[in-house]
Scaffold this active site. Structure first.
Site: not given
Ligand code: IMP
Ligand code: MG
Length: 176
Positions: A101, A105, A129
């Site tokens: 996303d 992290t 995404k």
């Molecule tokens: P980021 O890339 O650090 O923002 O974290 C991504 C994490 O957020 C993923 O591993 C998921 O646990 C959660 N996440 C992000 N987008 C979604 C979604 O559309 N549905 C469910 N969990 C999501």
């Protein structure tokens, strides 16, 4: 508000994509073993399905982490909720993610794991995404690039629900 899940990717579509990814990984790691690093909890379903389809020798470990503080790469901090059980020194590691996303992290996780001297460290994700990216991450294997929608199922949750859906669905909130 009522929650409605609309199917986005069927179980068959997801599983056939995972089979494709496994074939590519098998080829890329020919003659080697692979150490899968499954990021809890969302990636568990994907990781199992991927592992079942690999024919090279596989080991698996699990970790759970979140980021806090400023979201920029330099000041973001990684909060390790559950660390790996074993050392990854000298191992060919593949991080297995459910979805990328913001990338915040994951980029911190990659950096932390790289410091532990694995022989190699690659990244594979079932869903991406890119529209939401805040921190660049190099992804080696991507299942599906999806639009900026909140999705659940196949391990992904909303408030810990829907992880067990066998497909990936878009979550919609509708007035009751
Ligand atoms: P980021 O890339 O650090 O923002 O974290 C991504 C994490 O957020 C993923 O591993 C998921 O646990 C959660 N996440 C992000 N987008 C979604 C979604 O559309 N549905 C469910 N969990 C999501
Ligand atoms: Mg996750």
């Amino acid at each position: 508000m009522k929650e409605v899940v609309h199917m986005m990717l069927s179980e068959e579509e997801v599983n056939s994509k995972i089979a494709e990814m496994a074939e590519k990984i098998d080829n890329d790691y020919k003659g080697k073993s692979i150490h899968l690093i499954c990021i809890l909890k969302g990636s568990v379903f994907f990781c199992c399905e991927l592992a079942k389809r690999l024919t090279i020798p596989v080991t698996i470990d699990f970790m759970s982490a979140s980021s806090y503080g400023d979201s920029t790469e330099s000041s973001g901090k990684l909060n390790i909720k559950k660390d790996l059980d074993e050392s990854i020194e000298g191992l060919d590691c593949l991080i297995v993610e459910d979805i990328i996303d913001s990338g915040n992290t994951l980029s911190l996780t990659q950096k932390m794991l790289a410091e532990r001297n694995p022989a190699s460290l690659k990244l594979c994700t079932l869903l991406d995404k890119p529209a939401r990216r805040e921190t660049e991450v190099d992804v080696d294997y991507t299942g599906f690039v999806i639009p900026d929608e909140f999705v659940v199922g196949y391990g992904l949750d909303y408030a810990q629900k829907y992880r067990n859906l066998p497909y990936v669905g878009r979550l919609e909130f509708v007035e009751e």
